[in-house]
Motif scaffolding. Structure first.
Motif, PDB file in Angstrom:
ATOM      1  N   LEU A 134      67.091  47.788  25.144  1.00  0.00           N
ATOM      2  CA  LEU A 134      68.102  48.156  26.135  1.00  0.00           C
ATOM      3  C   LEU A 134      69.441  48.422  25.453  1.00  0.00           C
ATOM      4  O   LEU A 134      70.143  49.389  25.784  1.00  0.00           O
ATOM      5  CB  LEU A 134      68.259  47.033  27.166  1.00  0.00           C
ATOM      6  N   VAL A 135      69.802  47.580  24.494  1.00  0.00           N
ATOM      7  CA  VAL A 135      71.049  47.758  23.759  1.00  0.00           C
ATOM      8  C   VAL A 135      71.049  49.078  23.003  1.00  0.00           C
ATOM      9  O   VAL A 135      72.029  49.827  23.012  1.00  0.00           O
ATOM     10  CB  VAL A 135      71.269  46.572  22.792  1.00  0.00           C
ATOM     11  N   GLU A 136      69.938  49.375  22.336  1.00  0.00           N
ATOM     12  CA  GLU A 136      69.896  50.507  21.415  1.00  0.00           C
ATOM     13  C   GLU A 136      69.535  51.828  22.084  1.00  0.00           C
ATOM     14  O   GLU A 136      69.805  52.892  21.516  1.00  0.00           O
ATOM     15  CB  GLU A 136      68.911  50.194  20.290  1.00  0.00           C
ATOM     16  N   ARG A 137      68.972  51.776  23.266  1.00  0.00           N
ATOM     17  CA  ARG A 137      68.573  53.018  23.939  1.00  0.00           C
ATOM     18  C   ARG A 137      69.425  53.333  25.163  1.00  0.00           C
ATOM     19  O   ARG A 137      69.516  54.500  25.556  1.00  0.00           O
ATOM     20  CB  ARG A 137      67.097  52.924  24.366  1.00  0.00           C
ATOM     21  N   ILE A 138      70.022  52.314  25.765  1.00  0.00           N
ATOM     22  CA  ILE A 138      70.847  52.539  26.958  1.00  0.00           C
ATOM     23  C   ILE A 138      72.314  52.248  26.655  1.00  0.00           C
ATOM     24  O   ILE A 138      73.184  53.061  26.927  1.00  0.00           O
ATOM     25  CB  ILE A 138      70.342  51.692  28.140  1.00  0.00           C
ATOM     26  N   GLY A 139      72.599  51.084  26.077  1.00  0.00           N
ATOM     27  CA  GLY A 139      73.977  50.779  25.712  1.00  0.00           C
ATOM     28  C   GLY A 139      74.170  49.298  25.478  1.00  0.00           C
ATOM     29  O   GLY A 139      73.546  48.475  26.158  1.00  0.00           O
ATOM     30  N   PRO A 140      75.011  48.921  24.491  1.00  0.00           N
ATOM     31  CA  PRO A 140      75.232  47.498  24.197  1.00  0.00           C
ATOM     32  C   PRO A 140      75.765  46.700  25.377  1.00  0.00           C
ATOM     33  O   PRO A 140      75.350  45.556  25.582  1.00  0.00           O
ATOM     34  CB  PRO A 140      76.249  47.534  23.045  1.00  0.00           C
ATOM     35  N   LYS A 141      76.693  47.263  26.155  1.00  0.00           N
ATOM     36  CA  LYS A 141      77.284  46.492  27.258  1.00  0.00           C
ATOM     37  C   LYS A 141      76.229  46.104  28.290  1.00  0.00           C
ATOM     38  O   LYS A 141      76.145  44.945  28.714  1.00  0.00           O
ATOM     39  CB  LYS A 141      78.400  47.299  27.913  1.00  0.00           C
ATOM     40  N   VAL A 190      61.434  53.648  24.395  1.00  0.00           N
ATOM     41  CA  VAL A 190      61.280  54.351  23.118  1.00  0.00           C
ATOM     42  C   VAL A 190      60.884  55.801  23.342  1.00  0.00           C
ATOM     43  O   VAL A 190      61.310  56.697  22.604  1.00  0.00           O
ATOM     44  CB  VAL A 190      60.237  53.633  22.235  1.00  0.00           C
ATOM     45  N   THR A 191      60.091  56.034  24.377  1.00  0.00           N
ATOM     46  CA  THR A 191      59.561  57.380  24.610  1.00  0.00           C
ATOM     47  C   THR A 191      60.574  58.302  25.269  1.00  0.00           C
ATOM     48  O   THR A 191      60.671  59.479  24.922  1.00  0.00           O
ATOM     49  CB  THR A 191      58.289  57.291  25.478  1.00  0.00           C
ATOM     50  N   PHE A 192      61.380  57.774  26.202  1.00  0.00           N
ATOM     51  CA  PHE A 192      62.194  58.653  27.046  1.00  0.00           C
ATOM     52  C   PHE A 192      63.710  58.514  26.858  1.00  0.00           C
ATOM     53  O   PHE A 192      64.466  59.260  27.477  1.00  0.00           O
ATOM     54  CB  PHE A 192      61.852  58.414  28.519  1.00  0.00           C
ATOM     55  N   PHE A 193      64.150  57.582  26.022  1.00  0.00           N
ATOM     56  CA  PHE A 193      65.591  57.414  25.809  1.00  0.00           C
ATOM     57  C   PHE A 193      65.911  57.633  24.335  1.00  0.00           C
ATOM     58  O   PHE A 193      65.193  57.130  23.471  1.00  0.00           O
ATOM     59  CB  PHE A 193      66.049  56.028  26.260  1.00  0.00           C
ATOM     60  N   PRO A 194      66.979  58.361  24.025  1.00  0.00           N
ATOM     61  CA  PRO A 194      67.294  58.684  22.624  1.00  0.00           C
ATOM     62  C   PRO A 194      67.698  57.444  21.834  1.00  0.00           C
ATOM     63  O   PRO A 194      68.317  56.523  22.375  1.00  0.00           O
ATOM     64  CB  PRO A 194      68.454  59.677  22.740  1.00  0.00           C
ATOM     65  N   PRO A 195      67.360  57.407  20.543  1.00  0.00           N
ATOM     66  CA  PRO A 195      67.661  56.228  19.723  1.00  0.00           C
ATOM     67  C   PRO A 195      69.109  56.195  19.261  1.00  0.00           C
ATOM     68  O   PRO A 195      69.788  57.215  19.177  1.00  0.00           O
ATOM     69  CB  PRO A 195      66.718  56.391  18.521  1.00  0.00           C
ATOM     70  N   SER A 198      68.084  55.252  13.147  1.00  0.00           N
ATOM     71  CA  SER A 198      66.877  55.808  12.553  1.00  0.00           C
ATOM     72  C   SER A 198      65.749  54.768  12.651  1.00  0.00           C
ATOM     73  O   SER A 198      65.978  53.625  13.034  1.00  0.00           O
ATOM     74  CB  SER A 198      67.124  56.177  11.087  1.00  0.00           C
ATOM     75  N   ARG A 199      64.553  55.171  12.301  1.00  0.00           N
ATOM     76  CA  ARG A 199      63.369  54.303  12.340  1.00  0.00           C
ATOM     77  C   ARG A 199      63.013  53.871  13.761  1.00  0.00           C
ATOM     78  O   ARG A 199      62.269  52.901  13.957  1.00  0.00           O
ATOM     79  CB  ARG A 199      63.553  53.040  11.477  1.00  0.00           C
ATOM     80  N   GLY A 200      63.490  54.600  14.754  1.00  0.00           N
ATOM     81  CA  GLY A 200      63.247  54.202  16.137  1.00  0.00           C
ATOM     82  C   GLY A 200      61.787  54.171  16.526  1.00  0.00           C
ATOM     83  O   GLY A 200      61.374  53.376  17.368  1.00  0.00           O
TER      84      GLY A 200
END
Length: 264
Positions: A134-141, A190-195, A198-200
């Motif tokens: 969630l942090v890495e694909r949507i946002g840290p907050k 992982v499939t539908f949200f941008p990383p 790298s190494r996502g």
């Protein structure tokens, strides 16, 4: 499909799975669950291989914490845009370390009372892994705000199961949702949200190793019968520890994507 729509669909999926767990008939803990295939004792330790194989969780969890707690300027500091993003990984590797002890404790003399302590760190580990995505694909907050709630949800699912067992009407529904719904949401993230890094795609290997671990668990007796060398449950521990190692390997090798550095 835009970003906001995908977020709404994830939220609807999570709520739907929670409601399904509440209204579906309770799934009880099978009475034979604690009857594992390999009951050999060595060095005075009952169920030696099922118990001792948990030490891999201790080692990989400790390796993860050592990596994360290195001082500023280390590879760990370069693996995160914001240092607060370490928190869910710290909880994840702490949970893995705790599982090394609690699962060994459970396998020493398997029963529901000891299984409670085995499942608690597993639940917090799954929730922490979900928050990392969630942090890495949507946002840290958003991810970090959800961290306490999701951890309480994981712990609550285990306590609800144990409470229901004490009432004589065991119900695994919520624990199953926590484990498998979190993996499904991770896969969708992982499939539908941008990383952000790298190494996502390494998370696909993490899920694959864990999937193999669950298959080995289901084939406990059959794998042990092949030559009585290793049981399916022992193999499950080895494969699940490999899945956690793959997370550490991902962190060691990854770097922030340039556009995400600017956003951070």
């Amino acid at each position: 499909m835009n970003h906001r729509t995908r977020l709404w669909l994830l939220g609807i999926l999570a709520v739907t799975m929670g409601l399904a767990a509440a209204i579906m008939p309770p799934i009880p803990q099978p009475a034979e669950y604690h009857q594992f295939a390999d009951r050999r004792s060595y060095f005075g330790i009952p169920n030696f291989f099922d118990a001792a194989s948990n030490m891999l969780f201790l080692f990989v969890g400790m390796a993860g914490l050592i990596f994360l707690l290195h001082p500023h300027g280390s590879p760990a500091s370069r693996a995160f845009v914001e240092q607060s993003e370490r928190w869910p990984y710290l909880i994840l590797f702490l949970s893995v370390m705790a599982a090394g002890f609690s699962s060994a404790y459970y396998h020493w003399a398997p029963d529901n009372e000891r299984l409670l302590w085995d499942r608690l760190p597993m639940a917090t580990g799954f929730m922490a892994l979900l928050v990392t995505l969630l942090v890495e694909r949507i946002g840290p907050k958003i991810g970090l705000r959800l961290l306490p709630f999701l951890l309480l949800t994981g712990v609550g699912s285990v306590l609800h199961w144990y409470w229901s067992e004490q009432l004589g009407a065991g119900n695994l529904n919520f624990y199953i949702v926590v484990q498998f719904c979190s993996l499904l949401i991770i896969l969708l993230l992982v499939t539908f949200f941008p990383p952000r890094y790298s190494r996502g795609t390494d998370i696909y290997m993490v899920i694959a190793w864990y999937g193999l671990a669950k298959l080995a668990e289901l084939a406990d007796q059959e794998i042990y019968a092949l030559g009585q060398v290793i049981s399916g449950h022992t193999a499950k521990h080895l494969l699940a520890a490999l899945a956690v190692y793959w997370i550490l390997r991902m962190l060691q090798k990854r770097s922030p994507l340039p556009e995400k550095i600017r956003e951070g």
